[in-house]
Design an enzyme around this catalytic site. Structure first.
Site, short mmCIF file in Angstrom:
data_model
loop_
_atom_site.label_atom_id
_atom_site.label_comp_id
_atom_site.label_asym_id
_atom_site.label_seq_id
_atom_site.Cartn_x
_atom_site.Cartn_y
_atom_site.Cartn_z
N THR A 126 0.83 -1.21 0.00
CA THR A 126 0.00 0.00 0.00
C THR A 126 0.86 1.26 0.00
O THR A 126 1.98 1.25 0.54
CB THR A 126 -0.91 0.00 1.25
N ASP A 127 0.31 2.34 -0.52
CA ASP A 127 1.03 3.62 -0.46
C ASP A 127 1.21 4.11 0.98
O ASP A 127 2.05 4.96 1.26
CB ASP A 127 0.34 4.70 -1.33
N GLU A 128 0.41 3.55 1.90
CA GLU A 128 0.49 4.02 3.29
C GLU A 128 1.82 3.68 3.95
O GLU A 128 2.14 4.23 5.00
CB GLU A 128 -0.67 3.45 4.11
N TYR A 150 -1.87 -0.42 11.13
CA TYR A 150 -2.11 -1.07 9.83
C TYR A 150 -0.90 -0.88 8.91
O TYR A 150 -0.35 -1.85 8.38
CB TYR A 150 -3.36 -0.49 9.16
N LYS A 154 1.81 -3.57 7.37
CA LYS A 154 1.96 -3.76 5.92
C LYS A 154 3.42 -3.53 5.49
O LYS A 154 3.92 -4.23 4.62
CB LYS A 154 1.04 -2.81 5.15
P1 NAD Z 1 -10.35 -6.71 2.24
O1 NAD Z 1 -10.35 -6.42 3.71
O2 NAD Z 1 -11.55 -6.42 1.42
O3 NAD Z 1 -10.03 -8.27 2.03
C1 NAD Z 1 -9.04 -8.95 2.76
C2 NAD Z 1 -9.27 -10.45 2.55
O4 NAD Z 1 -8.23 -11.16 3.26
C3 NAD Z 1 -10.61 -10.95 3.11
O5 NAD Z 1 -11.22 -11.81 2.19
C4 NAD Z 1 -10.20 -11.69 4.36
O6 NAD Z 1 -11.08 -12.76 4.70
C5 NAD Z 1 -8.82 -12.21 3.98
N1 NAD Z 1 -7.96 -12.50 5.14
C6 NAD Z 1 -7.74 -11.70 6.21
N2 NAD Z 1 -6.90 -12.31 7.08
C7 NAD Z 1 -6.57 -13.51 6.51
C8 NAD Z 1 -5.71 -14.56 6.91
N3 NAD Z 1 -5.02 -14.52 8.06
N4 NAD Z 1 -5.59 -15.63 6.09
C9 NAD Z 1 -6.29 -15.70 4.94
N5 NAD Z 1 -7.12 -14.74 4.52
C10 NAD Z 1 -7.25 -13.63 5.29
O7 NAD Z 1 -9.06 -5.99 1.66
P2 NAD Z 1 -8.84 -5.25 0.27
O8 NAD Z 1 -9.28 -3.86 0.39
O9 NAD Z 1 -9.32 -6.11 -0.83
O10 NAD Z 1 -7.24 -5.21 0.23
C11 NAD Z 1 -6.52 -6.30 -0.34
C12 NAD Z 1 -5.03 -6.01 -0.20
O11 NAD Z 1 -4.72 -4.80 -0.86
C13 NAD Z 1 -4.58 -5.84 1.25
O12 NAD Z 1 -3.33 -6.44 1.38
C14 NAD Z 1 -4.48 -4.33 1.43
O13 NAD Z 1 -3.51 -4.02 2.39
C15 NAD Z 1 -4.05 -3.91 0.03
N6 NAD Z 1 -4.43 -2.56 -0.39
C16 NAD Z 1 -5.75 -2.14 -0.26
C17 NAD Z 1 -6.11 -0.88 -0.74
C18 NAD Z 1 -7.53 -0.38 -0.60
O14 NAD Z 1 -7.75 0.84 -0.80
N7 NAD Z 1 -8.51 -1.20 -0.31
C19 NAD Z 1 -5.14 -0.05 -1.33
C20 NAD Z 1 -3.81 -0.50 -1.42
C21 NAD Z 1 -3.48 -1.77 -0.97
O1 DAU Z 2 -4.00 4.27 0.63
C1 DAU Z 2 -4.26 2.90 0.55
C2 DAU Z 2 -5.10 2.48 1.72
O2 DAU Z 2 -6.38 3.05 1.51
C3 DAU Z 2 -5.20 0.98 1.90
O3 DAU Z 2 -3.93 0.46 2.20
C4 DAU Z 2 -6.19 0.62 3.01
O4 DAU Z 2 -6.37 -0.78 3.07
C5 DAU Z 2 -7.51 1.29 2.70
O5 DAU Z 2 -8.42 1.05 3.77
C6 DAU Z 2 -7.34 2.79 2.50
O6 DAU Z 2 -6.97 3.45 3.74
P1 DAU Z 2 -7.62 4.84 4.17
O7 DAU Z 2 -7.50 4.98 5.63
O8 DAU Z 2 -7.10 5.96 3.34
O9 DAU Z 2 -9.14 4.54 3.70
P2 DAU Z 2 -10.55 4.86 4.37
O10 DAU Z 2 -11.58 4.51 3.37
O11 DAU Z 2 -10.67 4.27 5.74
O12 DAU Z 2 -10.51 6.44 4.53
C7 DAU Z 2 -10.31 7.29 3.41
C8 DAU Z 2 -10.26 8.72 3.91
O13 DAU Z 2 -11.57 9.05 4.41
C9 DAU Z 2 -9.30 8.91 5.06
O14 DAU Z 2 -8.69 10.20 4.98
C10 DAU Z 2 -10.20 8.86 6.29
C11 DAU Z 2 -11.52 9.44 5.79
N1 DAU Z 2 -12.71 8.88 6.46
C12 DAU Z 2 -12.86 7.53 6.51
C13 DAU Z 2 -13.96 6.97 7.13
C14 DAU Z 2 -14.15 5.47 7.18
C15 DAU Z 2 -13.65 9.74 7.02
O15 DAU Z 2 -13.50 10.97 6.96
N2 DAU Z 2 -14.72 9.19 7.64
C16 DAU Z 2 -14.92 7.84 7.72
O16 DAU Z 2 -15.94 7.42 8.33
#
Ligand code: NAD
Ligand code: DAU
Length: 342
Positions: A126-128, A150, A154
């Site tokens: 992730t970019d985080e 988190y 990561k």
């Molecule tokens: P998500 O939470 O929707 O899905 C995560 C999945 O992993 C779920 O199906 C869960 O059951 C499974 N899981 C969790 N713990 C597990 C374990 N111990 N063993 C096997 N399976 C397990 O997540 P997402 O948003 O699809 O993100 C997928 C990946 O991409 C993650 O690694 C996240 O860090 C990364 N990522 C997400 C975003 C975003 O904005 N959503 C952005 C950048 C990177």
């Molecule tokens: O940048 C990549 C990441 O993006 C991934 O690695 C994470 O898995 C994914 O959850 C996401 O993280 P963020 O914390 O940026 O996403 P989130 O949707 O939780 O929040 C997006 C922005 O919105 C953040 O600045 C927080 C704000 N927010 C979020 C929630 C849930 C609010 O203002 N109110 C809210 O209730």
């Protein structure tokens, strides 16, 4: 590569990758290993459940015996690891599961893959991991300064993939993706949370001043970038994957409300997330120049499509917004929203 293990394939981005991989690579066998935590959802895989080249295994990536059994049974050639605890707010409330899956789980996958000679390992990061940046854009060589439990967990998985390349010569690759949105996203993340709340005319709790910046990436683009790196990325390489669509949270919220035809009076400014990163921003220079990938969708078109999907698929999200979800909602938002009523 013929037999691909997709860990976390029942989640948001993982299931998108699986649906697309089955359509794009009919000669591959795609095996999903997923623990089915609160975020894992077999509904996300309904479109492929009867595909002959698809198999599902339930299990924990941090359990070595399970990982070894799945790798051996399906003669896995490559692993793409999406499995993670993925929500920053939940990591603030309780980091434990984040360490188990995002750190120990990645190590367990890597080490079992090394033991069994699995050719390739791709880590979805992730970019985080870079932390927050006020101006400019992060490059792949920049230092990692994660700020939440988190993102720290990561970063550990991301660096372990690098260590297995340097130390053992494994073919590992890493992508660092930006904020991803699209259909099938668990409605705790801001886009599906706000859209589904607004559809029911409920308040939208915007953290702090709402001026934080995220770079929005459509899930199909994120999935395609991972597919590109899996096939074309050289061993040990790390690639940023940005959406090239930076927006302030308040502007994204207004865009969602306008698309839904709902009033801005639904917005509530609530107590901020502790340690809230102000701005994420990446450059895609490397993946563009070396692998020819770039985002194919505009923010406005993809966000509008996404809003429509949640409008038309309430069967998918209404059954999630019960039980544990409501407990979490209460813990995360009840006091914050009550403050705005005073
Ligand atoms: P998500 O939470 O929707 O899905 C995560 C999945 O992993 C779920 O199906 C869960 O059951 C499974 N899981 C969790 N713990 C597990 C374990 N111990 N063993 C096997 N399976 C397990 O997540 P997402 O948003 O699809 O993100 C997928 C990946 O991409 C993650 O690694 C996240 O860090 C990364 N990522 C997400 C975003 C975003 O904005 N959503 C952005 C950048 C990177
Ligand atoms: O940048 C990549 C990441 O993006 C991934 O690695 C994470 O898995 C994914 O959850 C996401 O993280 P963020 O914390 O940026 O996403 P989130 O949707 O939780 O929040 C997006 C922005 O919105 C953040 O600045 C927080 C704000 N927010 C979020 C929630 C849930 C609010 O203002 N109110 C809210 O209730």
């Amino acid at each position: 590569m013929k037999n691909i293990l997709v860990t976390g394939g029942a989640g948001f981005i993982g299931s998108t990758f699986v649906r697309r991989a089955i359509a794009r690579h009919p000669d591959y066998k795609i095996v999903v290993l997923d623990k089915l935590t609160y975020a894992g959802n077999l509904d996300n895989l309904l479109p492929v459940k009867d595909a002959p080249q698809y198999a599902f295994e339930r299990g924990d990536i941090a359990d070595r015996a399970t990982v070894r059994r799945v790798l051996e049974t399906h003669e896995i050639d490559a692993i793409v690891n999406f499995a993670a605890e993925s929500h920053v707010d939940r990591s603030v409330l309780d980091p434990h599961a984040f360490i188990n899956t995002n750190s120990v789980g990645v190590y367990t996958l890597l080490d079992t893959a090394r033991e069994l000679g699995v050719q390739r390992f791709h880590q979805v990061s992730t970019d985080e991991v870079y932390g927050s940046i006020d101006e400019g854009h992060f490059r792949e060589g920049d230092p990692l300064e994660p700020n939440s439990p988190y993102s720290a967990s990561k970063a550990s998985g991301d660096l372990m993939a690098r260590a297995y390349y340097v130390t053992y010569g494994m073919h590992t690759t890493v992508t660092r993706g930006s904020n991803t949105f699209g259909p099938y996203q668990y409605p705790e993340k801001v886009i599906p949370f706000f859209v589904t709340e607004a559809l029911d005319d409920r308040p939208l709790p915007l953290y702090g001043d709402g001026m934080q910046v995220r770079d929005w990436l459509y899930v199909d683009d994120h999935s395609d970038a991972i597919d590109t790196v899996l096939h074309k990325g050289a061993p040990g390489e790390i690639f940023n994957v940005g959406g090239e669509s930076e927006r302030h949270n308040i502007d994204v919220t207004r865009f969602l409300l306008q698309t839904l035809g709902k009033p801005e009076s639904l917005i509530r400014y609530v107590e901020d997330r502790p340690g809230h990163d102000r701005r994420y921003a990446l450059t895609n220079d490397k993946i563009r120049a070396e692998l020819g990938w770039e985002p194919a969708h505009s923010f406005e078109d993809a966000m509008t499509e996404t809003v429509r999907w949640y409008q038309q698929n309430d069967w998918w999200w209404r059954k999630i917004k019960t039980g544990e979800y409501l407990e979490y909602y209460k813990r995360q938002y009840a006091a914050r929203l009550a403050e705005t009523e005073k």
